[in-house]
Design an enzyme around this catalytic site. Structure first.
Site, PDB file in Angstrom:
ATOM      1  N   GLY A 165      56.081  43.230  47.457  1.00  0.00           N
ATOM      2  CA  GLY A 165      56.852  42.178  47.735  1.00  0.00           C
ATOM      3  C   GLY A 165      57.906  41.876  46.662  1.00  0.00           C
ATOM      4  O   GLY A 165      58.636  41.002  46.816  1.00  0.00           O
ATOM      5  N   GLU A 200      68.396  45.686  56.206  1.00  0.00           N
ATOM      6  CA  GLU A 200      67.810  45.890  57.744  1.00  0.00           C
ATOM      7  C   GLU A 200      67.967  44.721  58.372  1.00  0.00           C
ATOM      8  O   GLU A 200      67.796  43.670  58.142  1.00  0.00           O
ATOM      9  CB  GLU A 200      66.399  46.027  57.611  1.00  0.00           C
ATOM     10  CG  GLU A 200      66.093  47.811  57.228  1.00  0.00           C
ATOM     11  CD  GLU A 200      64.480  48.144  57.264  1.00  0.00           C
ATOM     12  OE1 GLU A 200      64.215  49.369  57.432  1.00  0.00           O
ATOM     13  OE2 GLU A 200      63.681  47.003  57.260  1.00  0.00           O
ATOM     14  N   HIS A 208      52.739  42.894  61.562  1.00  0.00           N
ATOM     15  CA  HIS A 208      52.950  43.958  60.533  1.00  0.00           C
ATOM     16  C   HIS A 208      51.665  44.611  60.965  1.00  0.00           C
ATOM     17  O   HIS A 208      50.550  44.393  60.680  1.00  0.00           O
ATOM     18  CB  HIS A 208      53.008  43.373  59.141  1.00  0.00           C
ATOM     19  CG  HIS A 208      52.917  44.267  58.127  1.00  0.00           C
ATOM     20  ND1 HIS A 208      53.412  43.948  56.927  1.00  0.00           N
ATOM     21  CD2 HIS A 208      52.413  45.505  57.992  1.00  0.00           C
ATOM     22  CE1 HIS A 208      53.627  45.208  56.215  1.00  0.00           C
ATOM     23  NE2 HIS A 208      52.795  45.957  56.689  1.00  0.00           N
ATOM     24  N   GLU A 289      58.015  51.349  56.290  1.00  0.00           N
ATOM     25  CA  GLU A 289      57.980  52.039  55.235  1.00  0.00           C
ATOM     26  C   GLU A 289      56.754  52.792  55.087  1.00  0.00           C
ATOM     27  O   GLU A 289      55.627  52.550  56.001  1.00  0.00           O
ATOM     28  CB  GLU A 289      58.047  51.135  53.705  1.00  0.00           C
ATOM     29  CG  GLU A 289      56.711  50.131  53.706  1.00  0.00           C
ATOM     30  CD  GLU A 289      56.812  49.381  52.568  1.00  0.00           C
ATOM     31  OE1 GLU A 289      57.981  49.226  51.907  1.00  0.00           O
ATOM     32  OE2 GLU A 289      55.777  48.601  52.316  1.00  0.00           O
ATOM     33  N   ASN A 291      53.476  54.008  52.445  1.00  0.00           N
ATOM     34  CA  ASN A 291      52.785  53.880  51.226  1.00  0.00           C
ATOM     35  C   ASN A 291      51.994  55.301  50.915  1.00  0.00           C
ATOM     36  O   ASN A 291      51.175  55.550  51.734  1.00  0.00           O
ATOM     37  CB  ASN A 291      51.778  52.748  51.339  1.00  0.00           C
ATOM     38  CG  ASN A 291      52.533  51.381  51.576  1.00  0.00           C
ATOM     39  OD1 ASN A 291      52.202  50.680  52.504  1.00  0.00           O
ATOM     40  ND2 ASN A 291      53.514  51.156  50.451  1.00  0.00           N
ATOM     41  N   ARG A 293      49.594  56.525  49.070  1.00  0.00           N
ATOM     42  CA  ARG A 293      48.573  56.443  48.137  1.00  0.00           C
ATOM     43  C   ARG A 293      47.488  55.648  49.198  1.00  0.00           C
ATOM     44  O   ARG A 293      47.799  55.065  50.425  1.00  0.00           O
ATOM     45  CB  ARG A 293      48.943  55.373  46.991  1.00  0.00           C
ATOM     46  CG  ARG A 293      49.463  53.972  47.750  1.00  0.00           C
ATOM     47  CD  ARG A 293      49.623  52.994  46.532  1.00  0.00           C
ATOM     48  NE  ARG A 293      50.555  51.725  46.977  1.00  0.00           N
ATOM     49  CZ  ARG A 293      50.139  50.924  48.027  1.00  0.00           C
ATOM     50  NH1 ARG A 293      48.911  50.692  48.293  1.00  0.00           N
ATOM     51  NH2 ARG A 293      51.003  49.879  48.196  1.00  0.00           N
ATOM     52  N   VAL A 296      45.102  48.867  49.595  1.00  0.00           N
ATOM     53  CA  VAL A 296      43.676  47.974  49.335  1.00  0.00           C
ATOM     54  C   VAL A 296      43.074  47.538  50.387  1.00  0.00           C
ATOM     55  O   VAL A 296      41.748  47.416  50.185  1.00  0.00           O
ATOM     56  CB  VAL A 296      44.749  46.491  48.838  1.00  0.00           C
ATOM     57  CG1 VAL A 296      43.737  45.230  48.551  1.00  0.00           C
ATOM     58  CG2 VAL A 296      45.500  46.614  47.689  1.00  0.00           C
ATOM     59  N   ARG A 339      41.077  39.205  50.604  1.00  0.00           N
ATOM     60  CA  ARG A 339      41.159  39.579  49.423  1.00  0.00           C
ATOM     61  C   ARG A 339      40.796  38.150  48.524  1.00  0.00           C
ATOM     62  O   ARG A 339      41.385  37.046  48.811  1.00  0.00           O
ATOM     63  CB  ARG A 339      42.589  39.806  49.153  1.00  0.00           C
ATOM     64  CG  ARG A 339      43.125  41.047  50.018  1.00  0.00           C
ATOM     65  CD  ARG A 339      44.477  41.443  49.563  1.00  0.00           C
ATOM     66  NE  ARG A 339      44.969  42.580  50.363  1.00  0.00           N
ATOM     67  CZ  ARG A 339      46.060  43.239  50.158  1.00  0.00           C
ATOM     68  NH1 ARG A 339      46.770  43.106  48.978  1.00  0.00           N
ATOM     69  NH2 ARG A 339      46.409  44.298  50.869  1.00  0.00           N
TER      70      ARG A 339
END
Length: 455
Positions: A165, A200, A208, A289, A291, A293, A296, A339
């Site tokens: 972010g 963009e 999302h 995009e 990620n 990796r 979370v 979370r």
């Protein structure tokens, strides 16, 4: 299989990796800062070594100290978790040079996909849909004004090397552009040491949607379905679920196929996530995009797919083929993750570090998991991310998962610090969320204004 791996992280993800490694019969080395001397991951690992003082730049981001720790302990591989050095291609390259396996994609692929501008160019080559935007890096406000006029407002400013972010701004018109660009660029420079931006067209509101992919060194690439991560505050995810209620069978096949195509195009190895924006009004989706990796929110995918993503990461890094083929992957039920942060939602989500004087984590029943590094008597340091736990539930259907999450949050009890548990309980109980009627605008524009009115 590796004899020993070093975990270059802290908190719940370090604990998660240690547990997965132990179940594979692999020894573990924990690293820690002086502030984390009493952290749970330090106690659980087979070995632990201090890599510096509390400040992240001197410990969890200190490449030389971490690599020295790996050499000193005889670790054959390093798992970076998420955050910190997990998407740092320089670190991955140093691991390669020292013959230490980086449990993730190659440095070359990280450079290709970690930089948003490079990733966008590669996705165009791969035939994956992308949003209209700048063709390269944008460094000045004059360039930004010209490009914005060409693609049309509203637009999104994004840091090329960004994540979490940081360096992101929404711009509705030319009057907002210059101050927003300067602020985002300064933030990006401070956070990533790189002020390069790109622009963009803004797809907003949107869903999302992200797709979990796994690849191995034999060229096999599979997907593990999608996650809906539309409930966000300040571009930070708050709650995730899988599957998405916004996607039907045909669109699901299209978006997961696009994710696999993207990963195959760059010969991707290990775990990764392709993130898309879905325009529900048109049914069109656009690459946002990648990620490079573990995420979370990976546990919701593990629940619905039955695949242990962290174990697959370790196996793939060891040179093994993926343990499952696409035709073997079946999806069952519905999963949700909340979370839990040590923060005060009533005071602009200010961090709330301190000592946990009493702790009761929800348990019991099938399909409930709490990933955490907390324990009673533990002092949460003020130096790191405020996330202290993740509550993940799985039900036969979405209604059962929602009810199970409500039950789990009602049982969650932590004393000594302020948390967002009650905030998450209100969110998961909101009629719009229960109905699946939300997008990326919902939390900030609808839920939070009402929530903050309450005493």
């Amino acid at each position: 299989m590796f004899n020993k791996i070093l975990i270059a992280n802290r908190g719940e993800i370090a604990v998660r990796i240690i547990r997965a490694a132990r179940e594979l019969g692999v020894g573990t080395v924990a690293i820690y800062s002086t502030a984390d001397r009493d952290a749970l991951h330090v106690h659980l690992a087979d070995e632990a070594i201090c890599v510096g003082p509390a400040r992240s730049t001197e410990s969890y981001l200190n490449m030389n100290n971490i690599l020295s720790a790996a050499v000193a302990t005889g670790a054959q591989a390093i798992h970076p978790g998420f955050g910190f050095l997990s998407e740092n291609s320089k670190f991955a390259r140093l691991c390669e040079e020292m013959n230490i396996k980086f449990i993730g994609p190659s440095a070359k692929v990280m450079d290709m996909m970690g930089d948003k501008i490079n990733a966008r160019a590669e996705m165009i080559k791969a035939g994956v849909p992308v949003t209209p935007g700048s063709e390269g890096e944008v460094h000045t406000t004059d360039e930004a004004v010209k490009i914005a006029e060409e693609i049309g407002y509203p637009i999104m400013l994004k840091a090329s090397a960004g994540g979490g972010g940081k360096g992101i701004r929404k711009v509705n018109n030319v009057e907002e552009l210059v101050p927003a660009f300067e602020a985002a660029q300064a933030e990006a420079q401070a956070a990533f040491g790189n002020g390069a931006m790109f622009i963009e067209r803004m797809i907003f509101p949107a869903r999302h949607i992200e797709v979990q992919i796994l690849g191995d060194s034999q060229g096999n690439v599979i997907h593990l379905g999608e996650r809906d991560c539309s409930l966000q505050r300040n571009n930070q995810k708050v709650l995730e679920e899988s599957p998405s209620v916004a996607i039907g069978h045909t669109l699901r096949n299209e978006i997961t196929a696009a994710a696999v195509k993207a990963a195959q195009h760059v010969s991707y190895e290990n775990a990764g996530t392709i993130e898309f924006l879905l325009d529900e009004s048109s049914g069109k989706f656009y690459f946002m995009e990648m990620n490079t990796r573990v995420q979370v929110e990976h546990p919701v995918t593990e629940f619905v797919s039955g695949v242990d993503i962290v174990k697959e990461q370790i196996r793939v890094a060891n040179g093994n083929e993926l343990s499952v083929k696409q035709e073997d992957v079946t999806f069952s039920g519905h999963a949700i993750e909340c979370r839990i942060n040590s923060e005060n939602p009533k005071f602009n989500f200010a961090p709330s570090p301190g000592k946990i004087t009493n702790l009761f984590l929800p348990s019991g029943g099938v399909g409930l998991r709490v990933d955490s590094a907390m324990y009673s008597g533990y002092s949460i340091p003020p130096y790191y991310d405020s996330m202290i736990a993740k509550v993940i539930v799985h039900g036969e259907n979405r209604f059962e998962a929602l009810m199970k999450m409500q039950r789990a949050l009602l049982e969650f009890d932590v004393e000594g610090v302020i948390t967002n548990v009650d905030f998450q309980l209100e969110l998961i109980s909101d009629p719009h969320v229960v109905a699946g009627d939300y997008d990326t605008s919902f939390l900030g524009n609808v839920f939070l204004p009402e929530y903050q009115k309450e005493d």
